[in-house]
Design a protein around this motif. Structure first.
Motif, PDB file in Angstrom:
ATOM      1  N   GLN A  71       0.831  -1.203   0.000  1.00 11.04           N
ATOM      2  CA  GLN A  71       0.000   0.000   0.000  1.00 11.04           C
ATOM      3  C   GLN A  71       0.866   1.254   0.000  1.00 11.04           C
ATOM      4  OE1 GLN A  71      -2.644  -0.356   3.364  1.00 11.04           O
ATOM      5  NE2 GLN A  71      -3.589  -2.237   2.587  1.00 11.04           N
ATOM      6  N   ARG A  72       1.945   1.225   0.772  1.00 14.44           N
ATOM      7  CA  ARG A  72       2.855   2.378   0.793  1.00 14.44           C
ATOM      8  C   ARG A  72       3.541   2.555  -0.558  1.00 14.44           C
ATOM      9  NH1 ARG A  72       4.454   4.147   5.951  1.00 14.44           N
ATOM     10  NH2 ARG A  72       5.596   5.736   4.768  1.00 14.44           N
ATOM     11  N   LEU A  73       3.925   1.441  -1.172  1.00 15.72           N
ATOM     12  CA  LEU A  73       4.587   1.518  -2.483  1.00 15.72           C
ATOM     13  C   LEU A  73       3.635   2.066  -3.545  1.00 15.72           C
ATOM     14  CD1 LEU A  73       6.617  -1.838  -2.539  1.00 15.72           C
ATOM     15  CD2 LEU A  73       7.466   0.470  -2.069  1.00 15.72           C
ATOM     16  N   ALA A  74       2.366   1.692  -3.444  1.00 16.55           N
ATOM     17  CA  ALA A  74       1.376   2.193  -4.409  1.00 16.55           C
ATOM     18  C   ALA A  74       1.256   3.709  -4.300  1.00 16.55           C
ATOM     19  CB  ALA A  74       0.025   1.524  -4.171  1.00 16.55           C
ATOM     20  N   ILE A  75       1.329   4.230  -3.076  1.00 18.69           N
ATOM     21  CA  ILE A  75       1.267   5.684  -2.872  1.00 18.69           C
ATOM     22  C   ILE A  75       2.495   6.358  -3.476  1.00 18.69           C
ATOM     23  CG2 ILE A  75       1.300   7.496  -1.118  1.00 18.69           C
ATOM     24  CD1 ILE A  75      -0.290   5.597   0.698  1.00 18.69           C
ATOM     25  N   GLU A  76       3.675   5.747  -3.241  1.00 22.56           N
ATOM     26  CA  GLU A  76       4.914   6.291  -3.796  1.00 22.56           C
ATOM     27  C   GLU A  76       4.888   6.274  -5.322  1.00 22.56           C
ATOM     28  OE1 GLU A  76       7.484   7.606  -2.051  1.00 22.56           O
ATOM     29  OE2 GLU A  76       6.348   7.303  -0.193  1.00 22.56           O
ATOM     30  N   LYS A  77       4.366   5.197  -5.884  1.00 21.14           N
ATOM     31  CA  LYS A  77       4.274   5.064  -7.335  1.00 21.14           C
ATOM     32  C   LYS A  77       3.354   6.132  -7.914  1.00 21.14           C
ATOM     33  CE  LYS A  77       4.805   2.820 -11.301  1.00 21.14           C
ATOM     34  NZ  LYS A  77       6.117   2.736 -11.984  1.00 21.14           N
ATOM     35  N   ALA A  78       2.216   6.344  -7.250  1.00 25.97           N
ATOM     36  CA  ALA A  78       1.260   7.350  -7.727  1.00 25.97           C
ATOM     37  C   ALA A  78       1.852   8.753  -7.663  1.00 25.97           C
ATOM     38  CB  ALA A  78      -0.020   7.279  -6.895  1.00 25.97           C
ATOM     39  N   ALA A  79       2.792   8.956  -6.726  1.00 17.88           N
ATOM     40  CA  ALA A  79       3.436  10.268  -6.608  1.00 17.88           C
ATOM     41  C   ALA A  79       4.566  10.443  -7.613  1.00 17.88           C
ATOM     42  CB  ALA A  79       3.967  10.452  -5.183  1.00 17.88           C
ATOM     43  N   GLY A  80       4.803   9.427  -8.452  1.00 16.13           N
ATOM     44  CA  GLY A  80       5.803   9.529  -9.506  1.00 16.13           C
ATOM     45  C   GLY A  80       7.181   9.040  -9.127  1.00 16.13           C
TER      46      GLY A  80
END
Length: 366
Positions: A71-80
């Motif tokens: 879930q944390r990685l998905a947030i980081e990915k969405a932030a570019g």
């Protein structure tokens, strides 16, 4: 611009170790492959991983992933942010995991010649990150040297001593909890609640109205020994059925399938409980020892093969229950009547059928 985030695989992104998973698959195919493992290990860890990977298949879609980290990685990915999966596992597995999750921009892994671990991993990450610096998410002491060069530290479930060390060196480290090894997980893996079945050892005593304390203590000792032996076979069963358990809606929560306990822990439990219980059984009574060995043979045959054969599986379960009554008779020095054995066999056969029918109905409703 934030530096790229490099994520470890074994023990960090997943609650398991792909080297151990694939080695176990190889041993399940043929236990004699242990000699091949030793030969490959002599040629180096990178070669070992490559040889095992070339001969086995691991379903990465059902691995026990760290959902909190994902879930944390998905947030980081969405932030570019650029995400890289950096693992010491063989490239076959690392690329398979990356393809399954679809969140990583690149992969760094072992390749049969280079074992991407510790200092080797740090050098590979520094080459890939170039002048941008890097963030790293790991979980073990092997990752300390990689964290030492990171501008941002992510610690994913680490032992308390390592966590305290890292917090002194990196007070701003991001900490993500994992499952953790609790007493509850060990109790569940050993199926301590299943020891209730072993109360059947006392049935011959109850049927004969024996009141001799020495005999009761003898059977009580046998109860504990039999329970320890049975627990070791439950662990073997769970290690053998890792993949099928992970595909089952309830069994996927078992300690080894979920990654709450490691495969190494499973082997340690079996390597301790089985020989100790067999030795204790021999000391208590050679006849009891023989019946315990017979129980282990039947149970393992059931786990490896018989439980997949309709009708044979319920017959085997009935035999195992009745076997406990016979074992109790031997411990107490009593003759178990044919009538008691026959009634027990048919009763437990009926209960096993009911259990299987209930499981089938439950699975159909899922």
């Amino acid at each position: 611009m934030r530096p790229p985030l490099y994520v470890d695989l074994d023990g960090t992104l997943t609650h398991t170790d792909l080297l151990l998973e694939s080695a176990l698959e190889l041993l399940k195919r043929n236990p004699l492959n242990v000699f091949l493992l030793l030969l490959w290990l002599f040629r180096g860890p990178a070669r070992l991983k490559a040889e095992i990977a070339a001969r086995t298949q691991v379903d990465v879609s059902c691995l026990p992933y760290n959902e909190g980290l994902l879930q944390r990685l998905a947030i980081e990915k969405a932030a570019g942010r650029r995400l890289v999966l950096a693992s010491a596992s063989d490239g076959k597995w690392v690329h398979a995991v990356a393809a399954h999750l679809k969140i990583f921009d690149a992969v760094l892994c072992s390749d049969g010649l280079r074992n991407l671990k510790s200092g080797e991993k740090r050098r590979a990450i520094e080459r890939d990150a170039a002048e941008h610096g890097y963030a790293y998410a790991g979980n073990s002491r092997d990752d300390v040297v990689v964290w030492a060069g990171a501008t941002e530290v992510w610690v994913v479930y680490a032992h308390s001593r390592l966590l305290r060390q890292l917090r002194r060196l990196h007070p701003n480290a991001t900490v993500i909890d994992g499952i953790g090894n609790s007493t509850r997980h060990y109790a569940k893996a050993l199926r301590l609640h299943q020891w209730a079945k072993n109360a059947l050892l006392f049935l011959p005593l109850l049927a004969s109205h024996t009141s001799d304390p020495a005999v009761w203590l003898r059977v009580l000792a046998g109860f504990v020994i039999f329970g320890l032996c049975a627990s070791s076979t439950y662990v073997i069963n769970d290690l053998w059925d890792l993949r099928s358990d992970r595909l089952h809606p309830r069994k996927r929560l078992r300690p080894f399938a979920s990654g709450a306990l490691s495969i190494v822990t499973g082997f340690a439990l079996v390597g301790t409980l089985l020989p100790v219980s067999l030795l204790a059984a021999w000391v208590l009574s050679p006849g009891f020892f023989g019946l315990v060995v017979l129980y282990v043979v039947i149970t393992l045959a059931y786990s490896f093969r018989l439980k997949r054969i309709p009708l044979v599986d319920v017959i085997t379960l009935a035999i195992l229950y009745t076997h406990r009554i016979l074992t109790g008779g031997v411990l107490a020095g009593l003759t178990v009547t044919h009538w008691l054995l026959a009634v027990s066999l048919f009763m437990f056969f009926s209960l096993a059928l009911v259990k299987r029918c209930t499981e089938l109905e439950w699975m159909q409703q899922m």
